[in-house]
Scaffold this active site. Sequence first.
Site, PDB file in Angstrom:
ATOM      1  NE  ARG A   1     -16.976  12.687 179.488  1.00 11.45           N
ATOM      2  CZ  ARG A   1     -17.958  11.971 178.974  1.00 11.45           C
ATOM      3  NH1 ARG A   1     -17.762  10.713 178.619  1.00 11.45           N
ATOM      4  NH2 ARG A   1     -19.159  12.488 178.798  1.00 11.45           N
TER       5      ARG A   1
ATOM      6  CD  GLU B   1     -15.026   8.498 170.250  1.00 10.58           C
ATOM      7  OE1 GLU B   1     -16.023   8.312 170.961  1.00 10.58           O
ATOM      8  OE2 GLU B   1     -14.136   9.305 170.545  1.00 10.58           O
TER       9      GLU B   1
ATOM     10  CE  LYS C   1     -19.714  15.248 175.766  1.00 12.88           C
ATOM     11  NZ  LYS C   1     -19.830  14.663 174.432  1.00 12.88           N
TER      12      LYS C   1
HETATM   13  N1  PLP Z   1     -17.866   9.608 172.140  1.00 12.02           N
HETATM   14  C1  PLP Z   1     -18.091  10.873 171.796  1.00 12.02           C
HETATM   15  C2  PLP Z   1     -17.235  11.497 170.769  1.00 12.02           C
HETATM   16  C3  PLP Z   1     -19.136  11.587 172.423  1.00 12.02           C
HETATM   17  O1  PLP Z   1     -19.385  12.853 172.087  1.00 12.02           O
HETATM   18  C4  PLP Z   1     -19.930  10.938 173.385  1.00 12.02           C
HETATM   19  C5  PLP Z   1     -20.989  11.650 174.065  1.00 12.02           C
HETATM   20  O2  PLP Z   1     -20.829  12.170 175.114  1.00 12.02           O
HETATM   21  C6  PLP Z   1     -19.639   9.605 173.697  1.00 12.02           C
HETATM   22  C7  PLP Z   1     -18.607   8.972 173.054  1.00 12.02           C
HETATM   23  C8  PLP Z   1     -20.445   8.884 174.728  1.00 12.02           C
HETATM   24  O3  PLP Z   1     -20.074   9.281 176.006  1.00 12.02           O
HETATM   25  P1  PLP Z   1     -21.107   9.225 177.209  1.00 12.02           P
HETATM   26  O4  PLP Z   1     -21.554   7.826 177.311  1.00 12.02           O
HETATM   27  O5  PLP Z   1     -20.288   9.632 178.379  1.00 12.02           O
HETATM   28  O6  PLP Z   1     -22.202  10.157 176.897  1.00 12.02           O
HETATM   29  C1  COI Z   2     -23.724  13.040 174.328  1.00 10.95           C
HETATM   30  O1  COI Z   2     -24.086  11.890 174.124  1.00 10.95           O
HETATM   31  O2  COI Z   2     -23.934  13.626 175.408  1.00 10.95           O
HETATM   32  C2  COI Z   2     -22.991  13.773 173.325  1.00 10.95           C
HETATM   33  O3  COI Z   2     -22.333  14.696 173.687  1.00 10.95           O
HETATM   34  C3  COI Z   2     -23.077  13.342 171.924  1.00 10.95           C
HETATM   35  C4  COI Z   2     -23.466  14.451 171.004  1.00 10.95           C
HETATM   36  C5  COI Z   2     -24.805  15.051 171.298  1.00 10.95           C
HETATM   37  C6  COI Z   2     -22.394  15.488 170.914  1.00 10.95           C
END
Ligand code: PLP
Ligand code: COI
Length: 341
Positions: free
Chosen positions: A82, A220, A184
């Site tokens: 990612r 989200e 991200k």
């Molecule tokens: N959506 C957003 C906007 C986020 O910042 C995060 C955190 O990383 C997620 C979803 C969840 O993603 P992940 O499960 O890869 O941490």
């Molecule tokens: C994560 O879950 O890793 C995120 O990036 C969410 C938040 C701390 C920005």
Amino acid sequence: MEKKNIDWANLGFNYIKTDKRYVSHYKDGAWDEGALIEDGNVVISESAGVLQYAQTCFEGLKAYTTADGRIVTFRPDLNAERMEASAKRLEMPAFPRDRFLDAVRQVVKANAAYVPPYGSGATLYIRPFMFGSDAVIGVQPSAEYQFRVFCTPVGPYFKGGAKPITIRVSDFDRAAPNGTGHIKAGLNYAMSLHAIMDAHRQGFDENMYLDPGTRTKVEETGGANFLFVTKDGKVVTPKSSSILPSVTRRSLIYVAEKYLGLAVEEREVFFDEVKDFAECGLCGTAAVISPVGKIVDHGKEICFPTGMEKMGPTVQKLYDTLTGIQMGRIEAPEGWIYEIQ
Ligand code: PLP
Ligand code: COI
């Protein structure tokens, strides 16, 4: 190895400086070999691309101590992949995926004393990030970059831990229809700061963002994807090109289908449907799975039948199975767990 004297059980989601971090510099078209360093400060040009035009992206993953005392990370290959997508979308040079995995490994190993013990309720949050570091003044990508990884021990993302939270439907958007919502990028989070502070000032824990094009579909929150459960026990999760493809959500879909035998639908979810769901949760690395008890849409309340005291039964099963896999209590699918050695 002796653990640091930290009150693990009472950690919040805050930065605590650990001993070592990794840095690699990109210059003249190539990444240097990278190293672990002690200095947690960054010195860059006042006109660096990151400072002027927000040319930065990041990742988030965790290290866990398993029941049998190993230190592991969860699907870091998906974070590496990612981050490559984020870098490309922001015209940054990708950091090679195998080196990403090695940098994460080195940082966790060097800070093993900060990895919370099994059963403490805390975990080690790992933050890989990249930014344009040389001076730009016209709007253009930097020529030089830093890739870094640091880590910090954390507790629950939402105060109150596993207690259901209250969120509101936001009038602000976090992403544009063909923008950067699916990567991200730091800029997405800058976009969300006013919305989250405004939500907090009004007594809400988080924002539910709707699709920026039509404002009729669930996207989200600022830091997690949504999961819903229907009254007949089906798991439903929004599909959109402007949400972050959460590693946790993708893993939970697999867990729901293969471990729990539940039907899963990944599809557009209209806000009008939300009132009919039986359970709601937020999923992400930081959030794990945080139950949502109530959603407020401009004064109109949607109260899930699971209430404000505890997780609903299906969200609880998903939570127990996922964390069981992460902590080594339940056998993981092939390739999900990376042991730090
Ligand atoms: N959506 C957003 C906007 C986020 O910042 C995060 C955190 O990383 C997620 C979803 C969840 O993603 P992940 O499960 O890869 O941490
Ligand atoms: C994560 O879950 O890793 C995120 O990036 C969410 C938040 C701390 C920005």
